[in-house]
Design an enzyme around this catalytic site. Sequence first.
Site, short mmCIF file in Angstrom:
data_model
loop_
_atom_site.label_atom_id
_atom_site.label_comp_id
_atom_site.label_asym_id
_atom_site.label_seq_id
_atom_site.Cartn_x
_atom_site.Cartn_y
_atom_site.Cartn_z
N GLU A 255 0.89 -0.93 0.10
CA GLU A 255 0.03 0.03 -0.33
C GLU A 255 1.38 1.14 0.05
O GLU A 255 1.67 1.29 0.61
CB GLU A 255 -0.66 0.33 1.44
CG GLU A 255 -2.08 0.58 0.93
CD GLU A 255 -1.78 1.51 2.38
OE1 GLU A 255 -1.88 2.66 2.27
OE2 GLU A 255 -2.41 0.83 4.03
N CYS A 294 -2.43 8.65 4.07
CA CYS A 294 -2.64 7.36 2.49
C CYS A 294 -3.81 7.99 2.13
O CYS A 294 -4.35 7.91 0.68
CB CYS A 294 -2.03 6.24 2.38
SG CYS A 294 -3.43 5.52 4.02
P1 NDP Z 1 9.98 4.72 3.56
O1 NDP Z 1 9.22 4.09 2.22
O2 NDP Z 1 10.69 5.47 3.66
O3 NDP Z 1 9.00 3.68 4.77
C1 NDP Z 1 8.11 2.92 5.07
C2 NDP Z 1 8.79 1.96 6.16
O4 NDP Z 1 9.53 1.16 5.09
C3 NDP Z 1 8.80 2.43 7.46
O5 NDP Z 1 8.58 1.38 8.04
C4 NDP Z 1 10.89 1.92 6.60
O6 NDP Z 1 11.14 1.90 8.21
C5 NDP Z 1 10.51 0.84 6.13
N1 NDP Z 1 12.10 1.16 4.61
C6 NDP Z 1 12.80 1.68 4.65
N2 NDP Z 1 13.19 0.88 3.82
C7 NDP Z 1 13.89 0.08 4.53
C8 NDP Z 1 14.35 -1.10 3.64
N3 NDP Z 1 15.25 -0.76 3.16
N4 NDP Z 1 13.84 -2.52 4.19
C9 NDP Z 1 12.91 -2.32 4.59
N5 NDP Z 1 11.89 -1.95 5.36
C10 NDP Z 1 12.34 -0.55 4.71
O7 NDP Z 1 7.92 5.89 3.45
P2 NDP Z 1 8.14 7.27 4.69
O8 NDP Z 1 7.81 6.48 5.96
O9 NDP Z 1 9.73 7.50 4.97
O10 NDP Z 1 7.01 7.95 3.41
C11 NDP Z 1 7.58 8.60 2.87
C12 NDP Z 1 7.13 8.97 2.06
O11 NDP Z 1 6.05 7.56 1.35
C13 NDP Z 1 5.96 9.64 2.67
O12 NDP Z 1 5.86 10.85 1.92
C14 NDP Z 1 4.64 9.01 1.35
O13 NDP Z 1 4.81 10.29 0.43
C15 NDP Z 1 4.42 8.32 1.44
N6 NDP Z 1 3.51 7.85 1.62
C16 NDP Z 1 2.55 6.52 1.57
C17 NDP Z 1 2.23 6.04 2.31
C18 NDP Z 1 0.96 5.38 1.93
O14 NDP Z 1 -0.39 4.63 3.19
N7 NDP Z 1 0.14 5.36 0.93
C19 NDP Z 1 1.94 6.48 3.90
C20 NDP Z 1 3.34 6.78 4.60
C21 NDP Z 1 4.50 7.04 2.79
P3 NDP Z 1 12.64 3.08 8.62
O15 NDP Z 1 11.69 4.54 8.79
O16 NDP Z 1 12.96 2.69 9.90
O17 NDP Z 1 12.98 3.69 7.41
#
Ligand code: NDP
Length: 675
Positions: A255, A294
């Site tokens: 998602e 989201c």
């Molecule tokens: P990220 O994709 O960076 O992070 C989402 C999750 O993935 C976090 O728990 C993060 O952990 C984890 N993650 C990141 N890199 C890895 C990896 N290599 N291996 C395993 N897990 C990983 O998104 P953000 O939360 O930083 O948000 C960035 C953008 O994403 C937002 O600005 C928005 O545009 C979008 N977003 C969309 C959502 C939706 O539901 N549609 C919800 C939230 C964000 P960690 O924090 O430890 O890096």
Amino acid sequence: MKLDNFVRGKWSGPGEPAAEIHSAVTGDVVAVTTRSDLDMREILAYGRAIGGKHLRKLTFHQRAGLLKALADYLTQHKDRLYKLSFHAGATRTDAMIDVDGGIGTLFAYAGKGRRELPNSKFLLDGNVEGLSKGGAFAGQHIVTPLHGVAVHINAFNFPCWGMLEKLAPALLAGVPVVTKPATVTSYVAHELVRIITESGALPEGVLQFIIGSTGDLFDHLTCQDVVSFTGSADTSQNLQRHPVIAREAVRFIAERDSLNAAILAPDAVPGSPEFDLFVKEVAKEMTVKAGQKCTAIRRALVPSAQLDAVITALRDRLAKVTIGNPENDKVRMGPLVGLGQRSDVLAHVAKLRTEAELVAGDPGDFALLDADATRGAFIPPLLLHCAKPLAASAVHEIEAFGPVSTVMGYDDLEQAIALTNRGGGSLVASIYTRDIPAATELAFGIGSFHGRVAIIDRDCASEHTGHGSPMPQMVHGGPGRAGGGEELGGVRSLQHYMQRTALQGSPTMLSGVTGRWFKGSPMLEGDLHPFRYHYDDLEIGRTLVSKARQITLDDIEHFAHFTGDTFYAHMDEEATKGHPFFPGRVAHGYLLLSFAAGLFVDPDYGPVLANYGLDSLRFVKPVQPGEQIQVRLTAKEKMPRNKQYGEVRWDVEITTGTGETAATYELLTMNAMRG
Ligand code: NDP
């Protein structure tokens, strides 16, 4: 506050400091993640061996009981989560959506598990399919829990709801969870898991919690594991490209970014309730959680003639939003989750401004209540207007994950549909109209690009759950850019954590293995009436074949006048001439049912406590006066309800003297346990 992990049945204890997490409001350090040397292979193996084994021993009703107990405990301790949520920038309302929304989802799944799932450890999917001419070989689909672990990777915006909405279906399905919060709000998730472990509600191994890097976890996944990810499209694609995901065909639910739209239909002119509902909802979706949702409305589509009116109304409404410290009751919108997120949002807004002009809000000039703009991640609601949306691309592709939305005009419904679908697949769209033909055209025009479409008008105004609220009963997820995944949707979501298997064999074998009798599998007949058996002693297949009874014209007349059902098919021979279904006057279907009960019932007080309904009733062949009927009653399925009684589902067939089926149905009784 030093954060640690909950793995292999215990808290790891804080290690060396790794990263500081800052308050979104003051910039002060609120938590510190710590280094730990986690063995991901062991964590997965422990979850599969201990948690999986514990869960698979339980029935759906027992697992639902775990969710209920957990939800009750969390309700009592939720204030601890509220307190921490302020640091993440959440107002009291924002925190309620996260905390109470998450607990509510647990309650919803607990209720659905009890009401909609059998009290068994597996599901039957569909009916038995005959696979041979002589009836000696058949098939039945069964659905069983995977023997792996559900790896949940969550976004920062809903540290509680995000964890619990994934946890509930996985546990109900019978699969243990390894959950990883986004680091920036991990202290709230950490407190949630603290409360969960204190509750003692979950069996050992069912939940593990890791903060920070997932290390080499993906290297150890198997075909029995599931990854469910929420976050950015970039991370999602990176993770999905991991070779083990492809090699082992690991299920991956994503998602991610979604450019959700709200569509004001042409009938919703200024002054109409639908116009006001649209303006209210767009403003609300921009400001709740400071737009870090989201499902938030990123694109507001309006008839070109209404552009000015919509922009003016939104500008007025947004100007009234008080921004500042979320602990202050007067504040309606808090900061973004952190300074990094603010930089991202502003960078995205700069890209949007190459195609759209800013018509409300100024990131460099806005009032703040009870907060310091130099320390917190504050940003005002920013409304843009894109004058040429058909030629634009950024406004349909870039998700500025903050209080940002773009208004764009359309000329006709076809154009509105084309623009909405330019999002490339979204979680949700909402339509504001009273015009059913317009709503129909829009809903079917955009349906396949969306996981959810909400049609909002004055009739549901006071009760609608909102454009941006995923409900546990309804699907949450969307195609394409939104990730292609589905979450929630009631018991549908259990399928992600379960395997459908086509079980094939002889009728005796299939009936024995699945515990469900079906026509063609053995029947057990004896002197004792099936109603004389207690629940515990009644075998599947136990059958009574009644004596026959003749239906007379007097019976039909009597039944008609007694009940008042004098429908012509029972009373008027002339009216049935040339009729496609009735060869002449026929017996009432309800007469057949009543006579059937008279034929199969055992009248004396006994273990059958109540008849509580019929399922799947079909009148297959009309019965005429002079014909005989006979009934077969067979114990088809049993389901314990409590220590006193259980439900028995009986297969009933009414046949005529010539052996043809006149009616079929399932009768439900409650039968006493032996005690
Ligand atoms: P990220 O994709 O960076 O992070 C989402 C999750 O993935 C976090 O728990 C993060 O952990 C984890 N993650 C990141 N890199 C890895 C990896 N290599 N291996 C395993 N897990 C990983 O998104 P953000 O939360 O930083 O948000 C960035 C953008 O994403 C937002 O600005 C928005 O545009 C979008 N977003 C969309 C959502 C939706 O539901 N549609 C919800 C939230 C964000 P960690 O924090 O430890 O890096």
